[in-house]
Design an enzyme around this catalytic site. Structure first.
Site, PDB file in Angstrom:
ATOM      1  CB  CYS A 154      11.211   8.407   5.026  1.00  0.00           C
ATOM      2  SG  CYS A 154       9.858   7.355   4.987  1.00  0.00           S
ATOM      3  CB  CYS A 175       9.755   6.243   9.015  1.00  0.00           C
ATOM      4  SG  CYS A 175       8.490   7.510   8.586  1.00  0.00           S
ATOM      5  CB  ILE A 193     -13.290   3.625   8.201  1.00  0.00           C
ATOM      6  CG1 ILE A 193     -14.020   4.098   6.866  1.00  0.00           C
ATOM      7  CG2 ILE A 193     -13.195   2.394   8.718  1.00  0.00           C
ATOM      8  CD1 ILE A 193     -13.282   3.403   5.750  1.00  0.00           C
ATOM      9  CG  HIS A 245     -14.453  -2.174  10.458  1.00  0.00           C
ATOM     10  ND1 HIS A 245     -15.635  -2.350  10.244  1.00  0.00           N
ATOM     11  CD2 HIS A 245     -14.156  -3.629  10.955  1.00  0.00           C
ATOM     12  CE1 HIS A 245     -16.413  -3.620  10.401  1.00  0.00           C
ATOM     13  NE2 HIS A 245     -15.364  -4.376  10.958  1.00  0.00           N
TER      14      HIS A 245
END
Length: 244
Positions: A152, A132, A105, A121
């Protein structure tokens, strides 16, 4: 080992479609820790087992603890891609490599410029707000205080496949297609103990399968060549043999 590298290099030259399938051992030579070796993350002591911390339910229920571990142990921004990533890039540039399928990753394959990368992965390099959907880069997440929050107010989640989560369907389909159509499959730096990804190599129908890993794996007897050594040394040898 040199004889095996010469044979492998010949197979790479002759192959019409070569695929590299990589695991944590590819990136440990950059300084990152793997998960399952004796010095890996799963053998370190924490308040919770790392496999529990890296689960979907733990992320939801213990987000602050999740991010303590995540920022401390999975920040690949502090490290650089190594010789293996760089040689894979050269192989692709010389039309000697079709794709890289990675279980990692850290985003190193894309950082060196490899174009056809399938990140089974996910990646720490991309993150999104769970409310959002706004996207954030890795630097924002790792530099944030405590739990990273969106404009947000929503919690930001890494685009990483956690335990209890399924692999991305498109990535899975593309990976299986690449492996099934390859005539040379090079497996590197993986214990082949993580499923479903490890089972992908059962879809290989080509000529040669090569495994490069420091330790033995459950699939050693299925391979034409097994090299139990540093993957960096092997790829350095391939680079010299192919003069790329």
């Amino acid at each position: 080992m040199n004889d095996k590298i010469k044979i492998l290099s010949t197979w790479i030259k002759e192959s019409k479609k070569t695929v590299f399938f990589g695991g944590a051992g590819v990136s440990t030579e950059s300084g990152l820790k793997d998960f399952r070796s004796k010095d890996g993350l799963y053998n370190e002591k924490y308040d919770y087992p790392p496999e529990e911390i890296l689960s979907h339910s733990f992320f939801v229920n213990n987000t602050k603890e999740f991010y303590k571990f995540y920022k401390d142990k999975l920040n690949a921004l502090e490290y650089e891609p190594n010789i293996t990533h760089k040689v894979l890039k050269k192989l692709e540039d010389n039309n000697l490599l079709s794709s890289v399928i990675t279980q990692n990753i850290d985003g190193f394959d894309k950082r060196v410029g490899i174009k056809n990368v399938i990140e089974l992965h996910g990646t720490i390099m991309k993150n999104h707000c769970i409310d959002c959907g706004k996207e954030y880069d890795a630097e924002f997440v790792f530099k944030s205080k405590d739990v990273p929050k969106c404009d947000c107010g929503g919690i930001i989640k890494p685009n990483v496949v956690l335990y209890e989560e399924g692999l991305d369907e498109r990535d899975t389909k593309n990976a299986l297609e690449e492996i099934s159509k390859a005539d040379l499959l090079i497996i590197g730096g993986t214990s082949l103990n993580v499923y479903p990804a490890a089972g992908f190599i059962n879809y290989f129908n080509g000529k040669h399968i090569v495994l490069i890993n420091k330790d033995i794996t459950p699939y050693d007897n299925l391979c034409d060549i097994v090299i139990n050594d540093s993957i960096g040394k092997v790829f350095e040898g391939i680079e010299k043999e192919l003069n790329i």
